[in-house]
Design a protein around this motif. Sequence first.
Motif, PDB file in Angstrom:
ATOM      1  N   LEU A  74       0.777  -1.107  -0.051  1.00 29.69           N
ATOM      2  CA  LEU A  74       0.203   0.001  -0.165  1.00 29.69           C
ATOM      3  C   LEU A  74       0.898   1.179   0.068  1.00 29.69           C
ATOM      4  O   LEU A  74       0.599   2.576  -0.494  1.00 29.69           O
ATOM      5  N   ASP A  75       2.102   1.309   0.627  1.00 27.33           N
ATOM      6  CA  ASP A  75       2.804   2.159   0.681  1.00 27.33           C
ATOM      7  C   ASP A  75       3.558   2.645  -0.745  1.00 27.33           C
ATOM      8  O   ASP A  75       3.792   3.852  -1.045  1.00 27.33           O
ATOM      9  N   LEU A  76       3.931   1.425  -1.449  1.00 25.96           N
ATOM     10  CA  LEU A  76       4.261   1.724  -2.551  1.00 25.96           C
ATOM     11  C   LEU A  76       3.417   2.360  -3.822  1.00 25.96           C
ATOM     12  O   LEU A  76       3.589   3.249  -4.516  1.00 25.96           O
ATOM     13  N   GLN A  81       1.340   7.586  -6.224  1.00 28.72           N
ATOM     14  CA  GLN A  81       0.050   8.569  -6.332  1.00 28.72           C
ATOM     15  C   GLN A  81      -1.068   7.688  -6.779  1.00 28.72           C
ATOM     16  O   GLN A  81      -1.942   7.793  -7.490  1.00 28.72           O
ATOM     17  N   LEU A  82      -1.332   6.228  -6.173  1.00 25.55           N
ATOM     18  CA  LEU A  82      -2.256   5.353  -6.608  1.00 25.55           C
ATOM     19  C   LEU A  82      -2.670   4.710  -5.346  1.00 25.55           C
ATOM     20  O   LEU A  82      -2.033   4.015  -4.726  1.00 25.55           O
ATOM     21  N   SER A  83      -3.539   5.570  -4.565  1.00 24.72           N
ATOM     22  CA  SER A  83      -4.144   5.251  -3.047  1.00 24.72           C
ATOM     23  C   SER A  83      -5.223   4.490  -3.411  1.00 24.72           C
ATOM     24  O   SER A  83      -6.338   4.607  -4.011  1.00 24.72           O
ATOM     25  N   VAL A  84      -5.060   3.419  -2.632  1.00 24.24           N
ATOM     26  CA  VAL A  84      -6.055   2.527  -2.486  1.00 24.24           C
ATOM     27  C   VAL A  84      -7.336   2.931  -1.408  1.00 24.24           C
ATOM     28  O   VAL A  84      -7.049   3.261  -0.187  1.00 24.24           O
ATOM     29  N   ARG A  85      -8.532   3.023  -2.029  1.00 23.73           N
ATOM     30  CA  ARG A  85      -9.608   3.374  -1.379  1.00 23.73           C
ATOM     31  C   ARG A  85     -10.232   2.258  -0.769  1.00 23.73           C
ATOM     32  O   ARG A  85     -11.093   1.417  -1.602  1.00 23.73           O
ATOM     33  N   HIS A  86     -10.287   2.062   0.588  1.00 24.79           N
ATOM     34  CA  HIS A  86     -10.931   0.843   1.203  1.00 24.79           C
ATOM     35  C   HIS A  86     -11.726   1.409   2.408  1.00 24.79           C
ATOM     36  O   HIS A  86     -11.450   1.583   3.237  1.00 24.79           O
ATOM     37  N   LEU A  87     -13.081   1.427   1.763  1.00 22.67           N
ATOM     38  CA  LEU A  87     -14.166   2.079   2.684  1.00 22.67           C
ATOM     39  C   LEU A  87     -14.512   1.310   3.895  1.00 22.67           C
ATOM     40  O   LEU A  87     -14.887   1.928   4.928  1.00 22.67           O
ATOM     41  N   ASN A  88     -14.616   0.000   3.577  1.00 22.22           N
ATOM     42  CA  ASN A  88     -14.901  -0.993   4.729  1.00 22.22           C
ATOM     43  C   ASN A  88     -14.022  -1.811   5.034  1.00 22.22           C
ATOM     44  O   ASN A  88     -13.577  -2.842   4.158  1.00 22.22           O
ATOM     45  N   PRO A  89     -13.136  -2.001   6.142  1.00 23.54           N
ATOM     46  CA  PRO A  89     -12.163  -2.891   6.339  1.00 23.54           C
ATOM     47  C   PRO A  89     -12.402  -4.237   6.396  1.00 23.54           C
ATOM     48  O   PRO A  89     -11.723  -5.141   6.336  1.00 23.54           O
ATOM     49  N   ARG A  90     -13.781  -4.581   6.641  1.00 24.69           N
ATOM     50  CA  ARG A  90     -14.271  -5.721   6.731  1.00 24.69           C
ATOM     51  C   ARG A  90     -14.490  -6.473   5.429  1.00 24.69           C
ATOM     52  O   ARG A  90     -14.767  -7.624   5.210  1.00 24.69           O
ATOM     53  N   ILE A  96      -8.939   1.960  -6.719  1.00 24.68           N
ATOM     54  CA  ILE A  96      -7.962   3.122  -6.987  1.00 24.68           C
ATOM     55  C   ILE A  96      -8.508   3.956  -7.956  1.00 24.68           C
ATOM     56  O   ILE A  96      -8.751   3.900  -8.813  1.00 24.68           O
ATOM     57  N   PRO A  97      -8.913   5.033  -7.245  1.00 20.96           N
ATOM     58  CA  PRO A  97      -9.817   6.232  -7.919  1.00 20.96           C
ATOM     59  C   PRO A  97      -9.068   6.598  -9.136  1.00 20.96           C
ATOM     60  O   PRO A  97      -9.432   7.243 -10.158  1.00 20.96           O
ATOM     61  N   GLN A  98      -7.777   6.746  -9.155  1.00 17.15           N
ATOM     62  CA  GLN A  98      -6.811   7.167 -10.252  1.00 17.15           C
ATOM     63  C   GLN A  98      -6.841   6.294 -11.477  1.00 17.15           C
ATOM     64  O   GLN A  98      -6.519   6.623 -12.521  1.00 17.15           O
ATOM     65  N   ILE A  99      -7.484   5.081 -11.323  1.00 17.13           N
ATOM     66  CA  ILE A  99      -7.334   4.177 -12.567  1.00 17.13           C
ATOM     67  C   ILE A  99      -8.810   3.576 -12.509  1.00 17.13           C
ATOM     68  O   ILE A  99      -9.438   2.755 -11.620  1.00 17.13           O
ATOM     69  N   ALA A 100      -9.442   4.041 -13.699  1.00 12.60           N
ATOM     70  CA  ALA A 100     -10.977   3.570 -13.676  1.00 12.60           C
ATOM     71  C   ALA A 100     -11.141   1.975 -14.142  1.00 12.60           C
ATOM     72  O   ALA A 100      -9.962   1.591 -14.837  1.00 12.60           O
ATOM     73  N   ASN A 101     -12.001   1.379 -13.911  1.00 11.31           N
ATOM     74  CA  ASN A 101     -12.467   0.115 -14.011  1.00 11.31           C
ATOM     75  C   ASN A 101     -11.412  -0.998 -13.474  1.00 11.31           C
ATOM     76  O   ASN A 101     -11.193  -2.039 -13.745  1.00 11.31           O
ATOM     77  N   VAL A 104      -9.575  -3.629  -6.718  1.00 15.48           N
ATOM     78  CA  VAL A 104      -8.568  -4.326  -5.946  1.00 15.48           C
ATOM     79  C   VAL A 104      -9.395  -5.214  -4.935  1.00 15.48           C
ATOM     80  O   VAL A 104      -9.906  -5.092  -4.185  1.00 15.48           O
ATOM     81  N   TRP A 105      -8.482  -6.431  -4.753  1.00 13.57           N
ATOM     82  CA  TRP A 105      -8.962  -7.750  -4.067  1.00 13.57           C
ATOM     83  C   TRP A 105      -8.013  -7.885  -3.074  1.00 13.57           C
ATOM     84  O   TRP A 105      -6.888  -8.100  -3.424  1.00 13.57           O
ATOM     85  N   PHE A 106      -8.063  -7.921  -1.779  1.00  4.89           N
ATOM     86  CA  PHE A 106      -7.394  -8.254  -0.714  1.00  4.89           C
ATOM     87  C   PHE A 106      -7.389  -9.863  -0.576  1.00  4.89           C
ATOM     88  O   PHE A 106      -8.337 -10.328  -0.161  1.00  4.89           O
ATOM     89  N   GLN A 107      -6.208 -10.395  -0.791  1.00  4.42           N
ATOM     90  CA  GLN A 107      -6.421 -11.868  -0.721  1.00  4.42           C
ATOM     91  C   GLN A 107      -5.120 -12.285   0.145  1.00  4.42           C
ATOM     92  O   GLN A 107      -4.008 -11.662   0.353  1.00  4.42           O
TER      93      GLN A 107
END
Length: 392
Positions: A74-76, A81-90, A96-101, A104-107
């Motif tokens: 996430l830091d990289l 300038q690619l911030s991961v938007r994770h609204l619900n931590p559950r 990533i708002p800067q890249i349409a379509n 991101v899947w956390f696995q």
Amino acid sequence: MQTFLHQCPVVAQSLHTPSLLFSSTKHSVNFTVSCCSLASPVTVVNQNVDRKSTERSEIRLGLPSKGRMASDTLDLLKDCQLSVRHLNPRQYVADIPQIANLEVWFQRPKDIVRKLVSGDLDLGIVGLDTLSEYGQGNEDLILVHDALAYGDCRLSLAIPKYGIFENINSVKELAQMSMWTAEKPLRVATGFTYLGPKFLKENGLQHVTFSTADGALEAAPAMGIADAIVDLVSSGTTLKENNLKEIEGGVLLESQAVMIASKKSLIQRKGLLDITHEILERFEAHLRALDQFTVVANMRGNSAEEVAERILTQPSLSGLQGPTISPVFRKGDGGVTPDYYAIVICVPKKLLYKSVQQLRAIGGSGVLVSPLTYIFDEETPRWRELLLKLGL
């Protein structure tokens, strides 16, 4: 009828069978349902399941869900300038708002590799050790970036410092120990059940048994569970504290974070190549800049060419392609004169002080140093390599 089918436990299980829902082809399914709330069984015939009806259009990027690898990834991305938007931590999905379509899947890292193979993910970031262990040479898995500059470690064979191993200092010597037989094999504890056996067999150890374990492997030899371990090593401190040692020829793999992709998806999925290109360019530009400083200095001279000749006599001042030299105009009694020149170069961080000394030695003054954020090449070398791998 649909409501009833989901309420009936027997049918609900059938409706959620992955082999029916996620088959790559269309199937005709016949099944009979018996349920206590019905007087007679219900037969459902010719229910077609077609994956094409649920074919996704979104691009999916798999990221590690926990641990140091997750936070460093996430830091990289943030540094690029690619911030991961994770609204619900559950939830396991973000964007990533800067890249349409792009989803991101956390696995878990091993699941990222498996889902790239199955086609459920398109891109992923994992350790090279995870790719090698769970990818097992699958030709559909392709390295997009092989050095993301974090997650450094090595997969290594370690044995005790004491007892029968006290004078064993190489894999060759370990293999030559006559005590290993079919009745009494070398016992190895590891979580790497593909890479471990493959490595030891290639190095002449024929009589070996493996026990699988996750975490705290360093205790296995002391507990008498194993003779040796194959595990990830960073500093080696934990091995030393548990009276274990690495031996010559015992490193299976040097690992760090890598970006991988499904070759099939890169070729077939619309928009994936463009997104991969953008992410790769951002990574390359940022990572290249990490090791560089911008150095600006003033230098007296008769011409830009004469100043350039002086600079290029110093081995640390050549810059990326050469120095940028511009006149500095000063107002004097005789009017405005360019008797000074401003020098701009990029220097490796490890050579900074040496570069400053060389600048001073040839007349440089007012030396300014600032960090770099990005260095964009005319074309990203790894992008050219990726296109070659894809045959494009």
